[in-house]
Design an enzyme around this catalytic site. Structure first.
Site, PDB file in Angstrom:
ATOM      1  N   GLN A 138       0.841  -1.183   0.000  1.00 59.54           N
ATOM      2  CA  GLN A 138       0.000   0.000   0.000  1.00 59.54           C
ATOM      3  C   GLN A 138       0.883   1.242   0.000  1.00 59.54           C
ATOM      4  O   GLN A 138       2.059   1.193   0.335  1.00 59.54           O
ATOM      5  CB  GLN A 138      -0.968  -0.003   1.180  1.00 59.54           C
ATOM      6  N   ASP A 164       2.557  -4.166 -17.058  1.00 58.17           N
ATOM      7  CA  ASP A 164       1.310  -4.150 -16.277  1.00 58.17           C
ATOM      8  C   ASP A 164       0.492  -2.932 -16.689  1.00 58.17           C
ATOM      9  O   ASP A 164       0.253  -2.027 -15.892  1.00 58.17           O
ATOM     10  CB  ASP A 164       1.630  -4.102 -14.781  1.00 58.17           C
TER      11      ASP A 164
END
Length: 714
Positions: free
Chosen positions: A230, A380
């Protein structure tokens, strides 16, 4: 994972990390005489939240989001390379994928293995049971979409490893039907956040520094979260610069290692006992696992970002954040904060006066350059990793997964596009050898009809009308039916361009990614001296011994739309190819075509001159003949004028290029001094002379005879 400047809300207030109790942290004036507070203690006291000053110098209850303000850049800091080396030393103990080590580790932990196996079996077993029942009831095709949705939900519940597995499968059209590709591509990295105290403790442990000595403020909760970690927004104490701090999820390495051990064990069984799967499943799992383990090393991600920035940033309106190596380790990554809006948030982008289509075009140019020029690309590519900045630039984020395109494949892809546009399906099928889609022992003859059946329908549209997603889906269906092994680089770039087209379609329903990218392919074909592309250009321009001027005109029209097009580059490589030792066949074609063009200009000029004569004189002198003194059919006249017009337009396109200068033709004069060219010129002149002589003889033989009454006058 992505991190961006979100809509301002109370949760984005910054937490003061100050050694002075009750004081607002000042990055330039350190406090003395007080002990450093632990991160968890500071977090527990929301009343100590700092307030960020607004631009006018006053205070506000809400933070002012950072803009593209000129802080001292990371590249200006001293000893940058040494800082990078220190970061690599901190990550020296980062795990590296090793099947042997995983086997050794988990073969001695049977209880843990059995428990996780049961969890996976329950999730995937129910999916497999439904799939079996569909096949039993003859509803396999009918329920394919439903099962794809079910599999996506199962992967989400099973956690980060299976989310990554699903995302990997979403780029493999050779393994999954189109419905599964579409559903799995929607997998998100979102998982519940882990406690902030653990994140702050991880930062201090990894960097061996107190939190307040690094940051003057840090967000009390993450601004973004994903399967592997995160992100927090913070302000560096030493410079005041805003940064994104990415912290790895506790225990993620253990969880992923166990899952990979189990998945690989299953792959071994599949390779051994399941004959209907032709791919090496274990090899695919190993490739996937290596990528995940690379993602777990944040120093490697920083190195990826630096390389990506060196190759692409500031050249195509692309922004790549800097890395702060002094505050980076294997599990903590500190990057420059980039203000921006996700590319999928069209309304927010338009409120900034920007256009999604313009940003998508930047992304397409950068993606093509990644794939076909430098070969190093972002693996990605989803909307969360692409941000629109306030100044209209495109920011790339999250460099954990990168890949490379082999050099041979870069040129083969361009050739493949050329063969597709020209409907040369046999050449397309043989391209798959160069692209490493097929092993050399595979017979491509059964594949040609499948390509023809699909592309004959798809190519009924012009290139500007082709829907890229439809092409990808059609190719995916072909790949799924035959023994293809699609390399990851190819599948990932298809996914990237499909994502970009999908984003643009929301803003412009008529947008087509092939139309946007075709200028790039045209420019590369016209200007790249690579032998493979030179041969592809010759095959495009010549057919059945004739030069297709309309193809060259179309390439120039499209190529000029590319910002890197150069008229000089488009001329000289062609001349060099013409003089090559193995260019005999090409020289023969050029001689033939040069004679045709010369004749067209000579006769066309005669026809144009005749057309400029007043009508009454034409009637009086030539009895109203449309071609004047020339005797030819209307079709022949139209062909001559069309060829003359095409060549004139092509020359006009070259002249109108931004970088065109008559001095650019100087290399041609140098080339003309070569003996081969002098011989070539002689052949052309001789050909023109013979052609015109034949034309003159034809005119004489077809000349009308005088009336008999006048011949008999005495």
């Amino acid at each position: 994972m992505s991190y961006f400047a979100p809509t301002v809300s109370a949760r984005h207030l910054f937490l003061s990390v100050s050694p002075c109790a009750g004081a607002v942290a000042n990055p330039r004036l350190p406090c003395k005489g007080k002990k450093v507070k632990a991160a968890s203690q500071a977090e527990a006291r929301p009343q100590s939240l700092s307030v960020i000053r607004d631009v006018a110098g006053g205070s506000s209850s809400l933070p002012v989001l950072a803009t593209e303000f000129s802080f001292p850049s990371f590249s200006d800091r001293a000893d940058d390379k040494q800082a990078e080396v220190r970061a690599m030393a901190r990550a020296a103990s980062a795990a590296v994928y090793s099947p042997e080590l995983l086997t050794t580790k988990y073969s001695s932990r049977p209880i843990k293995v059995i428990r996780r196996t049961f969890e996976i079996f329950i999730g995937l077993g129910l999916f497999a049971l439904n799939l079996w029942l569909d096949q039993l009831n003859g509803r396999l095709d009918l329920n394919r979409r439903l099962r794809a949705i079910q599999l996506r939900k199962v992967f989400t519940r099973l956690g980060p490893t299976f989310v990554k597995v699903g995302q990997g499968l979403s780029t493999r059209p050779d393994l999954c039907p189109p419905e599964y590709l579409e559903e799995l591509s929607e997998l998100q990295d979102s998982l519940p956040t882990f406690p902030d105290a653990e994140a702050f403790s991880c930062i201090e442990r990894e960097l061996a520094l107190a939190l307040d000595s690094i940051y003057s403020s840090i967000s009390p909760s993450p601004v973004a979260a994903a399967s592997l970690g995160q992100v927090y927004k913070a302000q560096l104490r030493y410079s005041g610069q805003m940064v994104a701090v990415k912290v790895q999820r506790p225990g993620i390495e253990e969880a992923i290692g166990l899952d990979i051990y189990l998945i690989r064990s299953l792959g071994i069984l599949i390779n051994k006992y399941v004959d209907i799967i032709s791919n090496d499943v274990v090899a695919l799992i190993d490739e996937f696992s290596r990528r995940i383990y690379q993602e777990l090393n944040y120093v490697q991600e920083g190195l990826n970002a630096r390389r990506f920035k060196e190759l692409y940033a500031d050249k195509e309106d692309v922004i790549v954040p800097d890395i702060f190596w002094d505050y980076t380790s294997g599990k903590v990554l500190t990057m420059e904060w980039v203000d921006g809006v996700k590319l999928s948030e069209q309304d927010a982008i338009e409120r900034q006066g920007l256009k999604v289509v313009d940003l998508v075009n930047i992304g397409i140019r950068c993606s093509l350059k990644q794939l076909l020029e430098c070969g190093y690309f972002h693996a990605d590519p989803h909307p969360g990793n692409l941000l629109a900045t306030p100044r209209g630039k495109l920011a790339f984020l999250d460099f954990g997964m990168m890949s490379e395109t082999p050099e041979e494949a870069r040129f083969a892809i361009i050739g493949h596009i050329v063969h597709m546009v020209n409907r040369d399906y046999e050449a397309m099928a043989h391209d798959y050898y160069a692209l490493d889609f097929l092993s050399p022992d595979v017979d491509v003859s059964p594949i040609v009809p499948a390509l023809r059946n699909f592309f004959d329908d798809a190519l009924n549209s012009t290139v500007s009308e082709l829907n890229f997603k439809a092409l990808v889906d059609g190719l995916g269906a072909v790949f799924y039916q035959y023994p293809f092994n699609v390399p990851p680089y190819y599948a990932l770039i298809l996914r990237s361009l499909t994502v970009l087209e999908g984003l643009a379609l929301y803003a412009d329903p008529n947008f087509k990614v092939l139309a946007a990218s075709y200028p790039y392919f045209a420019r590369r074909l016209l200007t790249d001296p690579n032998p493979y592309l030179r041969n592809a250009l010759i095959n495009l321009l010549f057919k059945d011994g004739k030069f297709r001027w309309n193809r060259l005109e179309n390439l120039l029209v499209q190529g000029k739309r590319d910002r890197d097009f150069s008229a000089k580059d488009a001329l000289q490589p062609v001349l060099k190819l013409l003089l090559a030792p193995d260019g005999e066949e090409l020289r023969a074609l050029i001689i033939k075509e040069a004679v045709r063009v010369s004749e067209a200009f000579i006769l066309g000029s005669v026809i144009d001159s005749y057309s400029s004569i007043p009508g009454f004189l034409r009637t009086l002198i030539f009895n109203g003949n449309a071609t004047g003194p020339l005797t030819m059919s209307d079709a022949e006249r139209e062909n001559i004028m069309e060829l003359k017009g095409q060549v004139s337009r092509i020359w006009g396109l070259l002249q109108s290029s931004e970088n065109f200068d008559p001095s650019l033709l100087r290399p041609i004069l140098q080339v003309l001094q070569e003996p081969e060219v002098q011989n070539l010129g002689g052949h052309i002149i001789g050909g023109i002379t013979r052609r015109m002589a034949a034309r003159l003889l034809q005119q004489l033989l077809q000349a009308p005879t005088l009336p008999a009454s006048r011949n008999n006058v005495k």
